[in-house]
Design a protein around this motif. Structure first.
Motif, PDB file in Angstrom:
ATOM      1  N   THR A 169      61.756  79.880  56.582  1.00 52.81           N
ATOM      2  CA  THR A 169      61.135  79.733  57.907  1.00 52.81           C
ATOM      3  C   THR A 169      60.192  78.543  57.868  1.00 52.81           C
ATOM      4  OG1 THR A 169      61.266  82.116  58.241  1.00 52.81           O
ATOM      5  CG2 THR A 169      59.766  80.890  59.662  1.00 52.81           C
ATOM      6  N   MET A 170      60.322  77.665  58.848  1.00 55.86           N
ATOM      7  CA  MET A 170      59.499  76.460  58.925  1.00 55.86           C
ATOM      8  C   MET A 170      58.534  76.588  60.104  1.00 55.86           C
ATOM      9  SD  MET A 170      60.714  74.606  56.474  1.00 55.86           S
ATOM     10  CE  MET A 170      60.107  72.978  56.806  1.00 55.86           C
ATOM     11  N   VAL A 171      57.348  76.007  59.940  1.00 54.32           N
ATOM     12  CA  VAL A 171      56.350  75.980  61.005  1.00 54.32           C
ATOM     13  C   VAL A 171      56.016  74.518  61.273  1.00 54.32           C
ATOM     14  CG1 VAL A 171      54.015  76.655  61.667  1.00 54.32           C
ATOM     15  CG2 VAL A 171      55.392  78.192  60.280  1.00 54.32           C
ATOM     16  N   SER A 172      56.037  74.142  62.533  1.00 53.43           N
ATOM     17  CA  SER A 172      55.691  72.761  62.893  1.00 53.43           C
ATOM     18  C   SER A 172      54.992  72.744  64.241  1.00 53.43           C
ATOM     19  CB  SER A 172      56.942  71.880  62.941  1.00 53.43           C
ATOM     20  OG  SER A 172      57.749  72.253  64.030  1.00 53.43           O
ATOM     21  N   ASN A 173      54.441  71.583  64.599  1.00 53.71           N
ATOM     22  CA  ASN A 173      53.772  71.418  65.887  1.00 53.71           C
ATOM     23  C   ASN A 173      54.805  71.136  66.968  1.00 53.71           C
ATOM     24  OD1 ASN A 173      51.292  71.728  64.724  1.00 53.71           O
ATOM     25  ND2 ASN A 173      50.975  69.552  64.437  1.00 53.71           N
ATOM     26  N   TRP A 174      54.516  71.582  68.188  1.00 56.51           N
ATOM     27  CA  TRP A 174      55.401  71.329  69.319  1.00 56.51           C
ATOM     28  C   TRP A 174      54.544  71.046  70.536  1.00 56.51           C
ATOM     29  CZ3 TRP A 174      56.202  73.939  74.029  1.00 56.51           C
ATOM     30  CH2 TRP A 174      57.292  73.481  74.764  1.00 56.51           C
ATOM     31  N   GLU A 175      54.943  70.063  71.305  1.00 57.39           N
ATOM     32  CA  GLU A 175      54.236  69.711  72.529  1.00 57.39           C
ATOM     33  C   GLU A 175      55.257  69.592  73.650  1.00 57.39           C
ATOM     34  OE1 GLU A 175      51.412  66.100  74.250  1.00 57.39           O
ATOM     35  OE2 GLU A 175      52.251  65.976  72.250  1.00 57.39           O
ATOM     36  N   PHE A 176      54.986  70.229  74.788  1.00 60.21           N
ATOM     37  CA  PHE A 176      55.900  70.153  75.927  1.00 60.21           C
ATOM     38  C   PHE A 176      55.874  68.748  76.508  1.00 60.21           C
ATOM     39  CE2 PHE A 176      56.554  70.312  80.535  1.00 60.21           C
ATOM     40  CZ  PHE A 176      57.848  70.779  80.555  1.00 60.21           C
ATOM     41  N   ASN A 177      57.051  68.152  76.665  1.00 59.08           N
ATOM     42  CA  ASN A 177      57.176  66.820  77.240  1.00 59.08           C
ATOM     43  C   ASN A 177      58.411  66.815  78.139  1.00 59.08           C
ATOM     44  OD1 ASN A 177      57.579  64.123  77.839  1.00 59.08           O
ATOM     45  ND2 ASN A 177      56.883  63.422  75.841  1.00 59.08           N
ATOM     46  N   GLN A 178      58.189  66.758  79.425  1.00 56.66           N
ATOM     47  CA  GLN A 178      59.267  66.813  80.424  1.00 56.66           C
ATOM     48  C   GLN A 178      60.287  65.702  80.197  1.00 56.66           C
ATOM     49  OE1 GLN A 178      59.496  69.117  82.983  1.00 56.66           O
ATOM     50  NE2 GLN A 178      61.166  68.218  84.103  1.00 56.66           N
ATOM     51  N   ASN A 179      59.820  64.481  79.925  1.00 58.34           N
ATOM     52  CA  ASN A 179      60.739  63.344  79.796  1.00 58.34           C
ATOM     53  C   ASN A 179      61.630  63.459  78.568  1.00 58.34           C
ATOM     54  OD1 ASN A 179      59.777  62.167  82.133  1.00 58.34           O
ATOM     55  ND2 ASN A 179      58.155  61.077  81.059  1.00 58.34           N
ATOM     56  N   SER A 180      61.077  63.907  77.431  1.00 59.09           N
ATOM     57  CA  SER A 180      61.903  64.021  76.224  1.00 59.09           C
ATOM     58  C   SER A 180      62.943  65.134  76.387  1.00 59.09           C
ATOM     59  CB  SER A 180      61.037  64.257  74.992  1.00 59.09           C
ATOM     60  OG  SER A 180      60.366  65.487  75.091  1.00 59.09           O
TER      61      SER A 180
ATOM     62  N   ARG B 231      70.504  77.705  84.256  1.00 59.39           N
ATOM     63  CA  ARG B 231      69.170  77.820  84.847  1.00 59.39           C
ATOM     64  C   ARG B 231      68.426  79.026  84.269  1.00 59.39           C
ATOM     65  NH1 ARG B 231      67.651  74.573  88.674  1.00 59.39           N
ATOM     66  NH2 ARG B 231      69.147  73.251  89.704  1.00 59.39           N
ATOM     67  N   TYR B 232      69.133  80.140  84.106  1.00 60.28           N
ATOM     68  CA  TYR B 232      68.505  81.326  83.531  1.00 60.28           C
ATOM     69  C   TYR B 232      68.095  81.063  82.085  1.00 60.28           C
ATOM     70  CZ  TYR B 232      67.875  85.952  81.578  1.00 60.28           C
ATOM     71  OH  TYR B 232      67.362  87.034  80.918  1.00 60.28           O
ATOM     72  N   PHE B 233      68.990  80.422  81.316  1.00 55.57           N
ATOM     73  CA  PHE B 233      68.689  80.106  79.923  1.00 55.57           C
ATOM     74  C   PHE B 233      67.423  79.242  79.816  1.00 55.57           C
ATOM     75  CE2 PHE B 233      69.120  77.032  76.434  1.00 55.57           C
ATOM     76  CZ  PHE B 233      69.096  77.894  75.356  1.00 55.57           C
ATOM     77  N   CYS B 234      67.325  78.211  80.660  1.00 58.84           N
ATOM     78  CA  CYS B 234      66.150  77.329  80.623  1.00 58.84           C
ATOM     79  C   CYS B 234      64.886  78.056  81.064  1.00 58.84           C
ATOM     80  CB  CYS B 234      66.383  76.098  81.492  1.00 58.84           C
ATOM     81  SG  CYS B 234      67.546  74.954  80.752  1.00 58.84           S
ATOM     82  N   SER B 235      64.992  78.957  82.031  1.00 60.22           N
ATOM     83  CA  SER B 235      63.810  79.685  82.500  1.00 60.22           C
ATOM     84  C   SER B 235      63.264  80.606  81.421  1.00 60.22           C
ATOM     85  CB  SER B 235      64.122  80.482  83.764  1.00 60.22           C
ATOM     86  OG  SER B 235      64.971  81.574  83.461  1.00 60.22           O
ATOM     87  N   VAL B 236      64.130  81.067  80.509  1.00 59.72           N
ATOM     88  CA  VAL B 236      63.679  81.932  79.421  1.00 59.72           C
ATOM     89  C   VAL B 236      63.147  81.110  78.253  1.00 59.72           C
ATOM     90  CG1 VAL B 236      64.451  83.625  77.697  1.00 59.72           C
ATOM     91  CG2 VAL B 236      65.197  83.830  80.062  1.00 59.72           C
ATOM     92  N   THR B 237      63.845  80.039  77.884  1.00 62.01           N
ATOM     93  CA  THR B 237      63.457  79.272  76.699  1.00 62.01           C
ATOM     94  C   THR B 237      62.243  78.388  76.948  1.00 62.01           C
ATOM     95  OG1 THR B 237      65.093  77.590  77.290  1.00 62.01           O
ATOM     96  CG2 THR B 237      65.743  79.241  75.663  1.00 62.01           C
ATOM     97  N   VAL B 238      62.259  77.579  78.008  1.00 61.20           N
ATOM     98  CA  VAL B 238      61.134  76.692  78.326  1.00 61.20           C
ATOM     99  C   VAL B 238      60.840  76.823  79.817  1.00 61.20           C
ATOM    100  CG1 VAL B 238      60.223  74.351  78.179  1.00 61.20           C
ATOM    101  CG2 VAL B 238      61.944  75.084  76.559  1.00 61.20           C
ATOM    102  N   PRO B 239      59.995  77.794  80.203  1.00 60.74           N
ATOM    103  CA  PRO B 239      59.748  78.011  81.635  1.00 60.74           C
ATOM    104  C   PRO B 239      59.047  76.838  82.316  1.00 60.74           C
ATOM    105  CG  PRO B 239      58.783  79.775  80.292  1.00 60.74           C
ATOM    106  CD  PRO B 239      59.352  78.774  79.364  1.00 60.74           C
ATOM    107  N   GLN B 240      58.343  75.986  81.556  1.00 58.70           N
ATOM    108  CA  GLN B 240      57.635  74.851  82.157  1.00 58.70           C
ATOM    109  C   GLN B 240      58.586  73.734  82.594  1.00 58.70           C
ATOM    110  OE1 GLN B 240      57.170  75.912  78.980  1.00 58.70           O
ATOM    111  NE2 GLN B 240      55.031  75.956  78.435  1.00 58.70           N
ATOM    112  N   PHE B 241      59.791  73.718  82.030  1.00 64.69           N
ATOM    113  CA  PHE B 241      60.723  72.629  82.297  1.00 64.69           C
ATOM    114  C   PHE B 241      61.269  72.724  83.713  1.00 64.69           C
ATOM    115  CE2 PHE B 241      65.173  70.881  81.784  1.00 64.69           C
ATOM    116  CZ  PHE B 241      64.772  69.560  81.803  1.00 64.69           C
ATOM    117  N   CYS B 242      61.094  71.654  84.471  1.00 62.98           N
ATOM    118  CA  CYS B 242      61.599  71.572  85.842  1.00 62.98           C
ATOM    119  C   CYS B 242      63.017  70.998  85.769  1.00 62.98           C
ATOM    120  CB  CYS B 242      60.685  70.684  86.679  1.00 62.98           C
ATOM    121  SG  CYS B 242      61.227  70.515  88.370  1.00 62.98           S
TER     122      CYS B 242
END
Length: 195
Positions: A101-112, A137-148
């Motif tokens: 199991t790996m742990v890393s930093n993640w930052e939400f970025n709409q453009n990437s 659309r359902y998959f994206c709403s569950v995985t990254v709800p912030q993503f438009c």
């Protein structure tokens, strides 16, 4: 000029809201443009201010200073300046090679994410309308709800930009090569008559 009845200053519905500065206002700080003025219609003086981000009403006056407004902006949960852009999120995932199991930093970025979506559409040879399907659309709403989610037209534009960027990278790669390059293609048709 129209005569107005006396008002109760504790009732906000009777107080007028203004965004413009009137003659005689001495407002020099930058806090005022983040609030909507609430004036006493009889005296036309500012008695309250409503935060544009969270709609909280503060009792203020131009002669008393802006410390309460400044304090509220620091603690306002909807103020975009309060979001720590340097703060990273923790991402936990398993590597494909092992069960580690790996742990890393993640930052939400709409453009990437939009760029990754365009690459996925190209690699998997999906139609542009794939982003408008209910399952995706359902998959994206569950995985990254912030993503438009973009429309199919936006995805088509993103893929066009991706093509131009990759073409520019390829040109830059070929500029540094001094040897000759031969490009070949292989076109064929399957048994099912698919090109």
């Amino acid at each position: 000029m129209e005569q107005q009845q006396p008002i109760d200053l504790d009732r906000e519905s009777d107080v007028e809201q203004h965004n413009t500065q009137s003659v005689g206002d001495k407002r020099t700080t930058n806090f005022w443009h983040k609030y909507v003025d609430i004036r006493d219609p009889k005296t036309n003086k500012i008695v309250k201010a409503q935060c544009k981000f969270c709609s909280r009403v503060l009792k203020v006056a131009t002669k008393n200073g802006t410390s309460s407004m400044a304090k509220h902006l620091i603690t306002c949960p909807n103020n975009p300046e309060n979001i720590d852009k340097k703060q990273k999120k923790i991402r936990i995932f398993k590597t494909s090679q092992s069960d580690a199991t790996m742990v890393s930093n993640w930052e939400f970025n709409q453009n990437s994410i939009r760029q990754a979506l365009a690459k996925m559409i190209v690699i998997d040879e999906e139609p542009f309308s794939y982003v408008e399907s209910d399952g995706f659309r359902y998959f994206c709403s569950v995985t990254v709800p912030q993503f438009c989610l973009p429309s199919r037209f936006t995805v088509a534009r993103d893929i066009g930009k991706l093509f131009l960027s990759e073409m520019e990278n390829l040109k830059n790669t070929f500029k540094g090569v001094t040897s000759r390059i031969a490009l070949t293609t292989d076109c064929w048709t399957s048994i099912q008559n698919l090109n």
